[in-house]
Design an enzyme around this catalytic site. Structure first.
Site, PDB file in Angstrom:
ATOM      1  N   CYS A 252      34.437  77.688  50.222  1.00 26.70           N
ATOM      2  CA  CYS A 252      34.241  77.061  49.112  1.00 26.70           C
ATOM      3  C   CYS A 252      35.240  76.310  48.572  1.00 26.70           C
ATOM      4  O   CYS A 252      36.634  76.160  47.817  1.00 26.70           O
ATOM      5  CB  CYS A 252      33.053  75.934  48.586  1.00 26.70           C
ATOM      6  SG  CYS A 252      32.181  76.810  47.493  1.00 26.70           S
ATOM      7  N   HIS A 300      29.062  74.835  45.229  1.00 24.33           N
ATOM      8  CA  HIS A 300      30.083  74.347  45.822  1.00 24.33           C
ATOM      9  C   HIS A 300      30.725  73.427  45.344  1.00 24.33           C
ATOM     10  O   HIS A 300      30.546  72.524  44.487  1.00 24.33           O
ATOM     11  CB  HIS A 300      29.062  73.321  47.172  1.00 24.33           C
ATOM     12  CG  HIS A 300      29.787  72.881  48.000  1.00 24.33           C
ATOM     13  ND1 HIS A 300      30.197  74.069  48.975  1.00 24.33           N
ATOM     14  CD2 HIS A 300      29.977  71.854  48.449  1.00 24.33           C
ATOM     15  CE1 HIS A 300      30.916  73.919  50.147  1.00 24.33           C
ATOM     16  NE2 HIS A 300      30.929  72.616  49.894  1.00 24.33           N
ATOM     17  N   HIS A 312      36.149  70.215  53.125  1.00 19.63           N
ATOM     18  CA  HIS A 312      35.373  71.639  52.448  1.00 19.63           C
ATOM     19  C   HIS A 312      35.110  72.146  53.336  1.00 19.63           C
ATOM     20  O   HIS A 312      35.364  71.900  54.677  1.00 19.63           O
ATOM     21  CB  HIS A 312      34.091  71.101  51.085  1.00 19.63           C
ATOM     22  CG  HIS A 312      32.800  70.480  52.410  1.00 19.63           C
ATOM     23  ND1 HIS A 312      32.044  71.005  51.699  1.00 19.63           N
ATOM     24  CD2 HIS A 312      33.185  70.105  53.168  1.00 19.63           C
ATOM     25  CE1 HIS A 312      30.812  70.374  52.384  1.00 19.63           C
ATOM     26  NE2 HIS A 312      31.989  69.388  53.469  1.00 19.63           N
TER      27      HIS A 312
END
Length: 336
Positions: A252, A300, A312
């Site tokens: 990420c 995240h 993402h």
């Protein structure tokens, strides 16, 4: 008086008059009854239903909740490790000329010792810099008191500076050793959880999924943000690989780093650092290209596209994709 007679013995085909024959017939009957019962499903064990794709995905998501914080912690330690290794290398470069100065000073001290051969402490002087350590500086200064003022000043300065850098390098080396240990422990933890995820993924049916790129974006976005969005959207479909920063696989924070690097903005490969590398913006003021972070521990991050969408790198087993902001949002940051 008539004599009673016994009825004649009837022979039943297949039966023996012997007890053993009766037992064998009974056993055959039991076998037939059992077979009939199995055929009728009387003795059948209910088959356990295989988990559905959604159930397997839910199990993977649960495992991922444990894994993603460990991956980002790994990224944090690794980025700190890179910084401290560079500091250690830079410090070593500063120490090297000090070592040369020490050698030159030692030569001059040796010359001085030869002049004092008959009356001076030649052995003490000769050993002065050979055993130079920060914790023996007091003892060294005692010997320096026997030298001429100029030599004493020069050598004492060299010893003091070298002691300072030796001390700093020892601290850095200890820190690097600690962080290397942490990195290895985190990698081992990741390997363990990743193995469990791989087991779950192996049971998923193989399908081919074609993912379209990012949707048309309407909104205010800087030149850097436009470039970052374009770069991130070009990665849609690329696999998630923990620790990867492109060009063909990402985690990420690796994806957001890669996207903004193309726009000339450098972000650290760690969500916690990226949180501090941009300007805080409210959700109401968020623009396309802002970074959106999730969960209280910032585990995240994604690149916001507007309209409650982001691009993402979700997790292992799921490629870079466009998704809605369904996870708990911690906040938005604007790089640059």
């Amino acid at each position: 008086m008539p004599v009673a007679t016994m009825p004649p013995h009837r022979h039943v085909p297949g039966l023996s008059a012997r007890p053993g024959g009766l037992r064998r017939v009974a056993q055959r009957l039991l076998v037939l009854v059992a077979a009939a019962a199995v055929g009728a499903g009387v003795l059948a064990v209910p088959a356990q239903a295989e988990p559905s794709v959604d159930e397997i995905e839910a199990q993977i998501d649960k495992q991922w909740e444990q894994l993603e914080p460990a991956v980002e912690q790994y990224n944090k330690v690794r980025s700190q490790l890179q910084v401290n290794r560079k500091k250690s290398a830079d410090l070593q470069k500063k120490i090297e000329p000090l070592a040369l100065q020490s050698e030159l000073a030692l030569t001059r001290v040796g010359d001085l010792a030869s002049r004092y051969y008959m009356s001076g402490p030649s052995q003490d002087i000769g050993a002065l810099l050979v055993s130079a350590k920060p914790d023996t500086l007091t003892e060294q200064l005692t010997v320096l008191d026997r030298l001429a003022a100029q030599e004493r000043k020069e050598v004492a300065g060299v010893l003091a500076v070298r002691a300072k850098y030796d001390g700093e390098k020892q601290k850095l080396d200890a820190l690097i050793a600690t962080q290397t240990k942490q990195q290895n422990e985190l990698a081992a933890k990741k390997k363990q959880i990743d193995a469990e995820i791989k087991k779950l993924e192996a049971s998923l049916p193989k399908t081919t999924i074609k993912t379209a790129g990012c949707p048309t974006i309407n909104g205010v976005a800087s030149t850097a943000a436009q470039k970052a969005i374009k770069t991130a959207c070009q990665q849609v479909g690329d696999p998630y690989v923990w620790g990867a920063v492109g060009p063909n696989a990402f985690d990420c924070s690796g994806l957001t780093q890669y996207a903004y690097k193309s726009a000339g903005i450098y972000l650290t490969h760690y969500t916690g650092a990226q949180w501090n590398e941009g300007k805080a913006v409210s959700r109401a003021d968020a623009r396309p290209g802002d970074l959106v972070f999730f969960y209280g521990d910032l585990r995240h991050v994604g690149l916001y596209l507007g309209n409650n969408l982001m691009v993402h790198a979700p997790r292992a087993g799921r490629p870079v994709t466009v998704a809605s902001l369904t996870m708990p949002v911690a906040g938005f940051r604007r790089p640059g």
